[in-house]
Design an enzyme around this catalytic site. Structure first.
Site, PDB file in Angstrom:
ATOM      1  CG  HIS A   1      40.506 -19.602 -14.000  1.00  0.00           C
ATOM      2  ND1 HIS A   1      39.472 -18.823 -14.451  1.00  0.00           N
ATOM      3  CD2 HIS A   1      40.081 -20.108 -12.814  1.00  0.00           C
ATOM      4  CE1 HIS A   1      38.463 -18.867 -13.574  1.00  0.00           C
ATOM      5  NE2 HIS A   1      38.812 -19.650 -12.587  1.00  0.00           N
TER       6      HIS A   1
ATOM      7  CD1 TRP B   1      25.183 -14.960 -16.430  1.00  0.00           C
ATOM      8  CD2 TRP B   1      26.392 -13.070 -16.364  1.00  0.00           C
ATOM      9  NE1 TRP B   1      24.428 -13.958 -16.983  1.00  0.00           N
ATOM     10  CE2 TRP B   1      25.137 -12.789 -16.955  1.00  0.00           C
ATOM     11  CE3 TRP B   1      27.319 -12.028 -16.208  1.00  0.00           C
ATOM     12  CZ2 TRP B   1      24.802 -11.499 -17.394  1.00  0.00           C
ATOM     13  CZ3 TRP B   1      26.978 -10.760 -16.644  1.00  0.00           C
ATOM     14  CH2 TRP B   1      25.735 -10.502 -17.226  1.00  0.00           C
TER      15      TRP B   1
HETATM   16  P1  PAP Z   1      35.275 -18.259 -10.795  1.00  0.00           P
HETATM   17  O1  PAP Z   1      36.072 -17.535 -11.828  1.00  0.00           O
HETATM   18  O2  PAP Z   1      36.040 -18.534  -9.541  1.00  0.00           O
HETATM   19  O3  PAP Z   1      34.566 -19.468 -11.301  1.00  0.00           O
HETATM   20  P2  PAP Z   1      33.161 -16.304 -11.022  1.00  0.00           P
HETATM   21  O4  PAP Z   1      31.921 -16.995 -11.398  1.00  0.00           O
HETATM   22  O5  PAP Z   1      33.847 -15.517 -12.067  1.00  0.00           O
HETATM   23  O6  PAP Z   1      34.131 -17.292 -10.275  1.00  0.00           O
HETATM   24  O7  PAP Z   1      32.891 -15.301  -9.821  1.00  0.00           O
HETATM   25  C1  PAP Z   1      31.690 -15.037  -9.262  1.00  0.00           C
HETATM   26  C2  PAP Z   1      31.312 -13.616  -9.597  1.00  0.00           C
HETATM   27  O8  PAP Z   1      30.357 -13.644 -10.651  1.00  0.00           O
HETATM   28  C3  PAP Z   1      30.639 -12.987  -8.413  1.00  0.00           C
HETATM   29  O9  PAP Z   1      30.810 -11.582  -8.528  1.00  0.00           O
HETATM   30  P3  PAP Z   1      30.701 -10.607  -7.259  1.00  0.00           P
HETATM   31  O10 PAP Z   1      31.627 -11.148  -6.220  1.00  0.00           O
HETATM   32  O11 PAP Z   1      31.138  -9.260  -7.770  1.00  0.00           O
HETATM   33  O12 PAP Z   1      29.277 -10.604  -6.849  1.00  0.00           O
HETATM   34  C4  PAP Z   1      29.198 -13.417  -8.659  1.00  0.00           C
HETATM   35  O13 PAP Z   1      28.242 -12.703  -7.928  1.00  0.00           O
HETATM   36  C5  PAP Z   1      29.089 -13.167 -10.154  1.00  0.00           C
HETATM   37  N1  PAP Z   1      28.010 -13.933 -10.769  1.00  0.00           N
HETATM   38  C6  PAP Z   1      27.710 -15.239 -10.584  1.00  0.00           C
HETATM   39  N2  PAP Z   1      26.636 -15.573 -11.306  1.00  0.00           N
HETATM   40  C7  PAP Z   1      26.239 -14.464 -11.954  1.00  0.00           C
HETATM   41  C8  PAP Z   1      25.158 -14.187 -12.857  1.00  0.00           C
HETATM   42  N3  PAP Z   1      24.295 -15.119 -13.208  1.00  0.00           N
HETATM   43  N4  PAP Z   1      25.057 -12.940 -13.352  1.00  0.00           N
HETATM   44  C9  PAP Z   1      25.928 -11.973 -13.002  1.00  0.00           C
HETATM   45  N5  PAP Z   1      26.967 -12.175 -12.149  1.00  0.00           N
HETATM   46  C10 PAP Z   1      27.120 -13.404 -11.633  1.00  0.00           C
END
Ligand code: PAP
Length: 329
Positions: A138, A78
């Protein structure tokens, strides 16, 4: 039953030096496949450890760099999209029909240093980057390369409440290993999280170090929270723009640029784009794994009272006196 890690984490390209280092490091059960190792006080899978060391030794920060820092599953995808849209809004106006975010995954537009650019002994070609370079990591603050710490490079830190972070991490790890017919139970992984052996954990050390830096050096580090952005998106995006010294103009405010950036980067929009529903990394992981629910409070569907009490107790103890409070709803 296969226990070999997915391609994403395969260890066949580890250098002899890295293998030697691994042989003396403390290890714990891995979230995905083999083990996580404790190096420089944080836990990481072997493949990324090698990437971290190359990043530390080779990366030369520039004053104009902007680096997004997160603990895994704090909302990295995000924030990558928000950062990209914000910093490229002159070159790529948000109303443009072929905006890069419509056709590329945010992880491609804002690459990870240790996970992508320095993975497997690669030497990144930064000549293709425009200024400011948008990068992500990270890595905990104390393990950042010296040039990042000493330069005027800006650090955008994003945190998320530990309960939702844990559930997101557990889900993500199990989804990555699902083809290998091994799943980690929530109880087992929760214990590891509480012991600090989460990906890039201990979670509390990671968050607290950047929180302190953001207070001591507010021009260098901004501290954002997933829950705050969810609840007050406009205010938080404007705060980020000011920190990055590119505040929104009155004209931009009047023409709806802020709303449009938020709409473009919303979970609903990004998760439904063809690139993100069908696309994959070259190592095979599907982009859709990075879009699960995108909500605050999904932990309630999984946590027992005992789990809540145990984590509350740890969080209270670790964050006592810091002034930092998480929101869980
Ligand atoms: P990473 O640190 O491995 O790159 P990251 O993007 O932090 O991953 O993890 C994905 C989380 O962000 C997911 O959360 P959840 O498992 O609780 O659903 C994902 O759904 C959420 N996420 C991805 N894109 C968005 C967005 N545009 N808005 C809000 N949450 C998002």
């Amino acid at each position: 039953m296969s226990t070999s890690p997915p391609k994403y984490l395969q260890e066949d390209n580890l250098s002899e030096k890295c293998k030697k280092l691994l042989s003396i490091l403390p290890k714990e059960k891995g979230w995905v496949g083999s083990y996580v190792y404790n190096c420089q006080g944080f836990w990481t899978p072997p493949k990324f450890l090698q990437g971290v060391i190359s990043f530390q030794q080779q990366f030369q920060a520039q004053d104009s760099d902007i680096i997004l820092v997160t603990t895994p599953k704090s909302g990295t995808t995000w924030l990558k999209s928000l950062l990209f849209a914000l910093m490229n809004r002159v070159k790529h106006p948000i109303f443009e029909p072929n905006h890069p975010l419509l056709v590329k995954n945010p992880h491609v537009l804002v690459p990870f240093l240790e996970h992508t650019l320095y993975i497997d002994g690669r030497v990144p070609n930064f000549s293709t980057f425009t200024s400011p370079r948008l990068l992500a990591t990270h890595v905990p603050f104390s393990s950042l390369p010296k040039s990042v710490q000493d330069s005027k490079t800006k650090l955008v830190y994003l945190s998320r409440n530990p309960r939702d972070t844990f559930i997101s991490m557990w889900y993500f790890a199990n989804n990555l290993i699902v083809h290998h017919k091994v799943t980690n139970s929530i109880e087992e992984m929760f214990d590891l999280f509480c012991e600090g052996a989460s990906l890039c954990g201990p979670f509390w050390n990671h968050v607290l170090d950047y929180w302190k830096q953001s207070i001591e050096n507010p021009k260098k580090v901004i501290f954002l929270m997933y829950e705050e952005i969810t609840k007050k998106p406009k205010i938080e995006l404007k705060r980020l723009a000011e920190f990055l010294e590119c505040p929104f103009s009155i004209e931009e405010g009047n023409s709806g640029v802020v709303d449009e950036i938020l709409k473009m980067c919303s979970f609903e929009n990004l998760s439904n784009l063809k690139v993100n529903t069908n696309g994959k990394f070259s190592t095979g992981e599907e982009y859709k794994l990075f879009f699960r629910r995108g909500e605050i409070g999904d932990w309630k569907n999984y946590f027992t009272i005992e789990m809540s009490d145990k984590l509350n107790h740890i969080i209270e103890e670790k964050f006592q006196g810091s002034g930092l409070k998480f929101s869980y709803v």
